[in-house]
Design a protein around this motif. Structure first.
Motif, short mmCIF file in Angstrom:
data_model
loop_
_atom_site.label_atom_id
_atom_site.label_comp_id
_atom_site.label_asym_id
_atom_site.label_seq_id
_atom_site.Cartn_x
_atom_site.Cartn_y
_atom_site.Cartn_z
N UNK A 1 6.04 -3.10 -7.67
CA UNK A 1 6.05 -4.54 -7.44
C UNK A 1 7.46 -4.98 -7.08
N UNK A 2 7.59 -5.70 -5.97
CA UNK A 2 8.89 -6.09 -5.44
C UNK A 2 9.06 -7.60 -5.60
N UNK A 3 10.01 -8.01 -6.42
CA UNK A 3 10.23 -9.42 -6.71
C UNK A 3 10.71 -10.16 -5.47
N UNK B 1 -1.32 -13.04 -7.88
CA UNK B 1 -1.93 -14.35 -8.08
C UNK B 1 -1.01 -15.31 -8.85
N UNK B 2 -0.05 -14.76 -9.57
CA UNK B 2 0.83 -15.61 -10.38
C UNK B 2 2.27 -15.61 -9.89
N UNK B 3 2.63 -14.72 -8.96
CA UNK B 3 3.97 -14.71 -8.37
C UNK B 3 3.83 -14.47 -6.86
N UNK B 4 4.95 -14.56 -6.16
CA UNK B 4 4.93 -14.29 -4.72
C UNK B 4 5.42 -12.89 -4.40
N UNK B 5 5.40 -11.99 -5.38
CA UNK B 5 5.90 -10.64 -5.18
C UNK B 5 5.01 -9.85 -4.21
N UNK B 6 5.57 -8.79 -3.68
CA UNK B 6 4.82 -7.83 -2.85
C UNK B 6 4.58 -6.60 -3.70
N UNK B 7 3.33 -6.16 -3.81
CA UNK B 7 3.01 -5.04 -4.68
C UNK B 7 2.28 -3.96 -3.90
N UNK B 8 2.72 -2.72 -4.08
CA UNK B 8 2.12 -1.56 -3.43
C UNK B 8 1.40 -0.74 -4.49
N UNK B 9 0.16 -0.39 -4.22
CA UNK B 9 -0.62 0.43 -5.14
C UNK B 9 -1.10 1.68 -4.41
N UNK B 10 -0.91 2.84 -5.05
CA UNK B 10 -1.41 4.10 -4.51
C UNK B 10 -2.53 4.58 -5.42
N UNK B 11 -3.70 4.81 -4.84
CA UNK B 11 -4.86 5.21 -5.62
C UNK B 11 -4.75 6.66 -6.08
N UNK B 12 -5.01 6.87 -7.37
CA UNK B 12 -5.00 8.22 -7.92
C UNK B 12 -6.26 8.99 -7.52
N UNK B 13 -7.34 8.27 -7.23
CA UNK B 13 -8.60 8.92 -6.89
C UNK B 13 -8.68 9.31 -5.41
N UNK B 14 -8.23 8.41 -4.53
CA UNK B 14 -8.38 8.64 -3.09
C UNK B 14 -7.06 8.86 -2.36
N UNK B 15 -5.95 8.47 -2.95
CA UNK B 15 -4.67 8.52 -2.25
C UNK B 15 -4.47 7.37 -1.29
N UNK B 16 -5.42 6.41 -1.30
CA UNK B 16 -5.30 5.26 -0.42
C UNK B 16 -4.17 4.33 -0.82
N UNK B 17 -3.59 3.67 0.18
CA UNK B 17 -2.45 2.77 -0.04
C UNK B 17 -2.91 1.33 0.14
N UNK B 18 -2.61 0.48 -0.84
CA UNK B 18 -2.97 -0.93 -0.78
C UNK B 18 -1.73 -1.78 -1.01
#
Length: 273
Positions: free
Chosen positions: A134-136, A213-230
């Motif tokens: 998560x990037x503030x 939903x509560x801040x304007x941060x940019x958040x990157x999530x990497x899935x442990x199941x599929x390796x997909x990037x969100x």
């Protein structure tokens, strides 16, 4: 018919353009070697040339001959000594960057941060290592930083990767970044209570969406199941991003000279909902 005055004016204009181009090339070459060991070597070459000139001016024949030999064979030595810098300049010339606008130190640091994030996310996605970064932005995230382990470290791909390696003390939770620094790891983020979230999304993606939903941060999530990037921002979840789209998003949000020019969400990806 051109008059004598016209020819003089053209000659003067040609000389001005010639001097301006040479000055610009010299300036760009200086920016290429700035911050490298070549700067100190150039100082040494300047000393040698100064001694050569003074020895010639005062008639010091022996010293003048020695300095003359140094200058004569110095060209080959310069090519050998400056080989890394010359290669760097030629590479930039080939990419068309050497005559482009010079990046500020702030932009260079932002670029390094983007590269570090890209390298770490690609590594973890390929090996299906779950990650949450998560990037503030404008909204402070102190409340969430305090839930984790303080790091206050410069952003590197190696540090990000090592943080999320499974079964290590810091892998469970989110990394929170401020500008070009990792503030804390193993942080707890609020889970989204949106009832329309896809059932296939786990806690990591719910946390990424919740913090957006509560801040304007940019958040990157990497899935442990599929390796997909969100990526999430402002309550929007964009899934299954490719490398090009992710890089464009990061550059748009993090690099100083482009982050305010247009909306982040003009790029693709599968949007939640």
């Amino acid at each position: 018919m051109f008059t004598g005055g016209d020819f003089q004016f053209l000659g003067l204009l040609r000389a001005v353009v010639d001097i301006a181009l040479v000055a610009y090339v010299v300036y760009k070459l200086i920016t290429v070697i700035r911050g490298t060991r070549a700067v100190q070597l150039l100082k040494g070459i300047t000393v040698i040339l100064a001694v050569w000139f003074l020895s010639s001016f005062f008639g010091l024949r022996t010293l003048q001959w020695i300095m003359g030999q140094a200058v004569t064979y110095g060209l080959l030595a310069i090519i050998i000594i400056f080989q890394p810098e010359l290669r760097r300049a030629l590479e930039q010339l080939g990419r068309g960057r050497i005559f482009g606008r010079t990046a500020t130190p702030e932009e260079e640091n932002d670029l390094k941060t983007v590269e570090a994030i890209m390298k770490s996310v690609k590594y973890m996605a390929k090996r299906r290592i779950g990650a949450l970064i998560s990037i503030e932005k404008e909204t402070g995230m102190n409340d969430y930083v305090e839930t984790g382990i303080p790091m206050n470290a410069s952003v590197t791909s190696e540090l990000l990767i090592n943080t999320f390696i499974p079964n290590t003390p810091l892998h469970d939770g989110a990394v929170i970044m401020r500008r070009n620094e990792i503030s804390a790891a193993a942080c707890y983020l609020p889970l989204s209570e949106n009832p329309f979230i896809s059932k296939e999304l786990g806690t990591r993606h719910r946390a990424a969406l919740g913090i957006s939903e509560v801040t304007d941060c940019l958040t990157i999530a990497v899935s442990e199941e599929t390796g997909g990037i969100s990526v999430t921002k402002n309550g929007d979840l964009h899934r299954d991003l490719d490398e090009e789209t992710l890089r464009a998003m990061l550059e748009r949000e993090l690099i100083a000279d482009v982050k305010n020019t247009s909306s982040l969400w003009q790029w693709g990806g599968k949007k939640h909902g």
